[in-house]
Design an enzyme around this catalytic site. Sequence first.
Site, PDB file in Angstrom:
ATOM      1  N   LYS A 160      24.904  35.846  18.212  1.00  0.00           N
ATOM      2  CA  LYS A 160      25.572  35.583  16.926  1.00  0.00           C
ATOM      3  C   LYS A 160      25.139  34.243  16.346  1.00  0.00           C
ATOM      4  O   LYS A 160      25.138  34.061  15.125  1.00  0.00           O
ATOM      5  CB  LYS A 160      27.093  35.673  17.088  1.00  0.00           C
ATOM      6  N   THR A 174      31.569  33.082  12.179  1.00  0.00           N
ATOM      7  CA  THR A 174      30.410  32.202  12.125  1.00  0.00           C
ATOM      8  C   THR A 174      29.555  32.416  10.889  1.00  0.00           C
ATOM      9  O   THR A 174      29.047  31.459  10.299  1.00  0.00           O
ATOM     10  CB  THR A 174      29.550  32.400  13.391  1.00  0.00           C
TER      11      THR A 174
END
Length: 299
Positions: A158, A215
Amino acid sequence: ARRAEAAAAIAAARENAEHLPGIALPQAIAVTADLAGALAADAVLYVQPAQHLRAFCAAAAPLWHPGTPLLICAKGIEVKTGQLLTEIAATLLPDAPNAVLSGPSFAAEAAAGLPTAVVVASRDAALNRRLMQALSHGAFRPYGVLDPIGVEVAGAAKNVLAIACGIVMGRGLGENARAALVTRGLAEVARLSHAVGGKAETMLGLAGVGDLVLTCNSMTSRNTSLGFELGRGKALAEILGQRHSIAEGVPTAAAIEALARRLGVEMPICATVAAILDQRAEIDQAIRDLLARPLKHES
């Protein structure tokens, strides 16, 4: 803390002014640079950068209390070997049952007591329960997962996808592009997770979708903000030179590209980020190349 002067400063101020300014440390928390003292614990949480884990394990091995769990909170894949962090820990600290903590959790918000949900992952359900109970505090809520490999892969990848999202934002490519990137990026991560023995369904939980949503939608993320500056045309060396904190996606991009190539897993977005970071690809051409890939079914 790894540096004695940092430990002394934090202990005196009761605050980590560099990384968590304004957050007072409770008096119950002791600050030390003595590794042996820090390892005399019911459990050890590793929160240094991912690429330092091997050195930590080597230093900790002669001091480790057999049976003490190691909870790995870093997110990354070792560049030199392509190993997951739990693999390194299992080899160098064989007497330490290990688990992984991951999920959508900006440190400043968790430290401020804002609601935060994470996962604790190991194949040992009893160990998961012990760690979950120990770490559950106020608005900090851990969930258990029996797929540490999937959680690790999701947490590492990620950060690479966050850099890609930042580039999209910095280049002004729009929200449609960012949504497509996150979704197709998640498919890449699921393929890699499956290839190394993880479960694709883990990608739909806090460690996968949850961490990506956080994020890839916030400039608070070190990786997203780094990608944004890259997208605006700033050189990587200049960006890194102005920062005190680690953007884990930078070393992890190369590690994931190499691991995916070795396993025969198609990960065009992560590979593109790696190529941009090490200057094998120019951003606008890399984007055109991604958009020119052959059409295919989604699943």
